[in-house]
Design an enzyme around this catalytic site. Structure first.
Site, PDB file in Angstrom:
ATOM      1  N   ARG A  17       0.823  -1.213   0.000  1.00  0.00           N
ATOM      2  CA  ARG A  17       0.000   0.000   0.000  1.00  0.00           C
ATOM      3  C   ARG A  17       0.862   1.271   0.000  1.00  0.00           C
ATOM      4  NH1 ARG A  17      -4.048  -0.277   4.713  1.00  0.00           N
ATOM      5  NH2 ARG A  17      -2.445  -1.575   5.644  1.00  0.00           N
ATOM      6  N   HIS A 710     -22.419  12.007   8.755  1.00  0.00           N
ATOM      7  CA  HIS A 710     -21.147  12.133   8.046  1.00  0.00           C
ATOM      8  C   HIS A 710     -20.534  13.506   8.237  1.00  0.00           C
ATOM      9  CE1 HIS A 710     -23.530   9.058   5.963  1.00  0.00           C
ATOM     10  NE2 HIS A 710     -22.386   8.422   5.884  1.00  0.00           N
TER      11      HIS A 710
END
Ligand code: GLN
Ligand code: ZN
Length: 770
Positions: A17, A710
């Site tokens: 990654r 959110h």
């Protein structure tokens, strides 16, 4: 034989990654643009080398993106939305990240399970799922003002980079029709297809530049050929590709994810040099494509599954390919079915993985090798030892006692027709439940998780590493639960939850406790931007060896007289967010998971838990790309939910929760799930979503989310009262619940308490006004 090999795309995030780490440190201001570019260059070079070393005939260039391939095309085609009003001195890369993440990066927030990202200030481009995958792309914004221009320096530079490294290059692009299809019309009544005429010359110029740069093949992705397309879009293909073909560069038109069906003959006759088809999702179309595609065109067959992690049965693949190759006079291209973006990088890192199961798997790097082995075998110089190893692994998996558990099969066999039915109809259950729980009107609750503090995450992580003793860990989690219950009581919520402190992820938590699941250590797949997920692998028959959530839930219930809602993840969501076995239908795996969840539901009820929520946020995203397949999917998916839920008596209340999604076209099926209460995300659409439920006369109770979890913004009581009034106009008020949009795990306690306090006040105002 002229067999050529290639891939449609490779995972760009890197073996370890690297791209994620570089991106995040760049966003924190710790890594310069130049250094980030260098990381990108390194990763590309490495991934091309892997393709060449595996023996592929081409390396694919153009699949790399710092955030998203569609966002790359927005810049490539010069159509950055004007609303960003970029300053002339802002670099292309910084503009790119602004589109992806919004203007004030510091306030960027996201929710772990839903994958929505939001930014204050200038909002980022909207994000949505790439076809039926869990990858999210950034949505192009299209309007009558949209203009295109060729701004292709990045792509051409990457092509030059690969050429300088001595590679034979195939460039990859998203096709003009798919690009427009994926975009969103920002002006009411505007038809984005009308932009095609303007867009084609830009594609033409781009293809011309690629040709001048010596690129022999350009892969142009048009996966929308696998969708139910309106006639206008279908006919646009013909003229568009006629025009693009004038450039005189070899176009490989790439389709994937779905059968071509009524677009099959269209795809075959378009004037391009080659066609790629998905032999995994549409094996039944291979013969017709082989027959229909004119002999002078190249046929590329996606024969290795680009969407799953299983090793290819090479004998079976060869049996498919041989007759096709013969029909094509020995000329065939071989590839994975779609881009390898959707599978993890390599098995090499999985040193701790169960040795037997490891032999059954192939990640992106291993899939390259499979393609090369198939080429050799087809061309008449088979790698016998590789073929033998594959054969042995396939046979081993097929016969393994770890895959097939007779007791699971027997249980499936013995299911009665009423296994998915509650004892009584909803109105009867509702009466019994009202008498039992005595909840006020507009009852308040939450979706399950409470803030996952640093302390909670640290405790879980050190327990996982074996540093924290189980007794200490459990004590800490019990304390967290007590804390969450105490705060909920103080806030005056009506139905409490334990808070999910012990859960890292709503699927992983259950997968780790179920038989038939295995977890990789590095099996990361990009979800969006720098964000990756590590889906569990379902390799065998699923069953539940022991209770999974009962102790935590019972502990929470022991601390309060208010009802505590048990919290489970539903079978379809567990299936949808995992790599699923390919040796039996998805429906069968869903059924097995449903029975495991059913056992947990039964145990919770026996332990005195009267309300149980089974989350199914992924039910909508499991819909097949072709409408013709919806009914079949929805039938087994909703049945799986009902099987999980229907073990309880009338007096036990079943909730379900779904995140933001378009529900209007599947309302009958959602109603058929027959949950006593459904909570949905609606606040961001200003309750619009609820109108559909109202018009449909949704029969059971509903909790429309009254505020957006959110965003860090604290919703005010009047705002939420207004939303509830709006809801009351379309849903019988006696059926309404009051809750946030989704789980609160990504929020902090201070904002959570402030928001819930206002929410409870809003519910009280509604009651007083009733
Ligand atoms: N119960 C889960 C939570 O609250 C639901 C998450 C979701 O819907 N994605 O976190
Ligand atoms: Zn949710």
């Amino acid at each position: 034989m002229r067999i050529h090999t290639h891939i449609l795309g490779f995972p760009r995030i890197g073996a370890a990654r690297e791209l994620k780490l570089a991106l995040e440190s760049h966003w924190r201001g710790e890594l310069s643009e130049t250094a980030l570019e260098a990381t990108g260059r390194q990763l590309r070079a490495r991934h091309w080398a892997l393709q060449r070393d595996a023996g592929l005939d081409y390396v694919t260039v153009g699949d790399f993106a710092f955030y998203d391939q569609v966002a790359n095309h927005i810049q490539l085609l010069g159509c950055e939305p004007p609303r960003f009003s970029f300053a002339p001195e802002q670099s292309p890369l910084s503009r790119y990240f602004t589109m992806a993440r919004g203007a004030e990066t510091g306030t960027h927030t996201e929710h772990a399970d839903c994958g929505h990202a939001h930014a204050a200030g200038t909002a980022a481009l909207e994000m949505t799922k790439w076809f039926d995958t869990n990858y999210h792309y950034l949505v192009p914004e299209l309007s009558p003002q949209t203009r295109f221009s060729l701004a292709c320096e990045r792509l051409l530079a990457e092509v030059a980079e690969a050429q300088a490294l001595g590679h034979q290059v195939k460039a990859a692009l998203i096709g003009p029709l798919t690009f427009l299809w994926l975009g969103k019309e920002k002006t009411h009544g505007f038809d984005r297809l009308s932009l095609l005429e303007q867009l084609l010359p830009v594609y033409g110029a781009l293809l011309d530049r690629l040709k001048q740069q010596g690129v022999a093949w350009v892969q142009v992705d048009e996966p929308i050929l696998g969708l139910d397309l309106p006639t206008a879009w279908r006919s646009a293909f013909e003229s568009a590709y006629w025009q693009l073909n004038q450039v005189g560069v070899n176009i490989l038109l790439a389709t994937y994810f779905s059968p071509l069906e009524e677009n099959l003959s269209l795809a075959c006759r378009l004037p391009m040099a080659g066609l790629h088809v998905d032999g995994i999702r549409a094996p039944h179309e291979l013969v017709s494509v082989t027959d229909w595609l004119p002999a002078h065109k190249v046929l590329s067959i996606g024969i290795v599954d680009g969407r799953n992690i299983w090793r290819t049965d090479l004998d079976a693949a060869l049996a498919v390919l041989q007759p096709l190759a013969a029909k094509r006079n020995g000329q065939l291209w071989l590839a994975p079915s779609c881009s390898l973006l959707h599978v993890p990088f390599s098995l090499e890192a999985e040193t701790k993985l169960d040795g037997e199961i490891r032999t059954w798997l192939a990640f992106a790097t291993e899939k390259l090798a499979e393609i090369a082995i198939l080429k050799g075998a087809l061309a008449g110089h088979p790698d016998d030892s590789a073929l033998a190893a594959s054969r042995q692994a396939i046979a081993g998996r097929r016969a393994s006692a770890r895959v097939h558990r007779p007791q699971v099969a027997q249980r499936l066999q013995a299911l009665t027709p009423t296994v998915d039915r509650r004892d009584s109809s909803f109105p009867l259950r509702q009466a019994v439940q009202r008498a039992r729980f005595q909840l006020p009107d507009f009852p308040t609750t939450t979706i399950g998780s409470f803030p996952q503090t640093t302390a909670i995450r640290a405790a879980r992580a050190s327990y996982k590493r074996g540093e924290l003793a189980i007794a200490d860990y459990e004590q800490q989690m019990r304390a967290e639960i007590a804390h969450a219950v105490g705060r909920q009581e103080a806030l005056g919520l009506d139905v409490l939850v334990h808070g999910e402190a012990e859960r890292n992820d709503m699927v992983e938590y259950f997968g780790e406790q179920l038989d038939g699941f295995i977890f990789t250590r590095h099996g990361w797949v990009q979800s969006y931007g720098s964000r990756c997920v590590k889906p569990p692998v379902i390799y065998g028959d699923v069953q539940r060896p022991a209770a999974m959530t009962v102790a935590w839930t019972v502990h929470a219930q022991s601390l309060t007289h208010k009802p505590v809602k048990g919290m489970l993840t539903g079978p379809v969501t567990i299936l949808q967010w995992s790599f699923v076995r390919d040796d039996q239908p998805r429906a069968t795996t869903a059924l097995q998971i449903a029975l495991a969840i059913r056992d947990e539901v039964a145990d919770l009820e026996t332990a005195g838990i009267g309300i149980i929520q089974i989350d199914e946020p992924a039910i909508r995203e499991g819909l097949p790309l072709r409408r013709g397949q919806w009914d079949t999917y929805l039938a087994w998916a909703t049945r799986a939910f009902r099987i999980a839920a229907s073990v309880v008596s009338d007096a036990t209340q079943i909730h379900t929760h779904m995140c933001y999604a378009e529900f209007n076209d599947i309302l009958p099926q959602i109603a058929a799930m027959d949950a006593d209460v459904i909570t949905i995300e609606t606040s961001r659409s200003d309750m619009e979503l609820l109108t559909g439920f109202g018009q449909f006369q949704y029969p059971n109770e509903i909790g429309p989310g009254v505020y957006d979890i959110h965003s860090p913004r604290i919703p005010s009581t009047p705002d939420m009262v207004a939303l509830l009034q709006k809801a009351s106009a379309v849903i019988p008020p006696a059926h309404l619940w009051v809750n946030p949009d989704c789980g609160l795990k990504t929020r902090g306690w201070v904002e959570t308490e402030a928001a819930l306090k206002n929410m409870v006040a809003a519910a009280r105002q509604m009651r007083a006004a009733a």
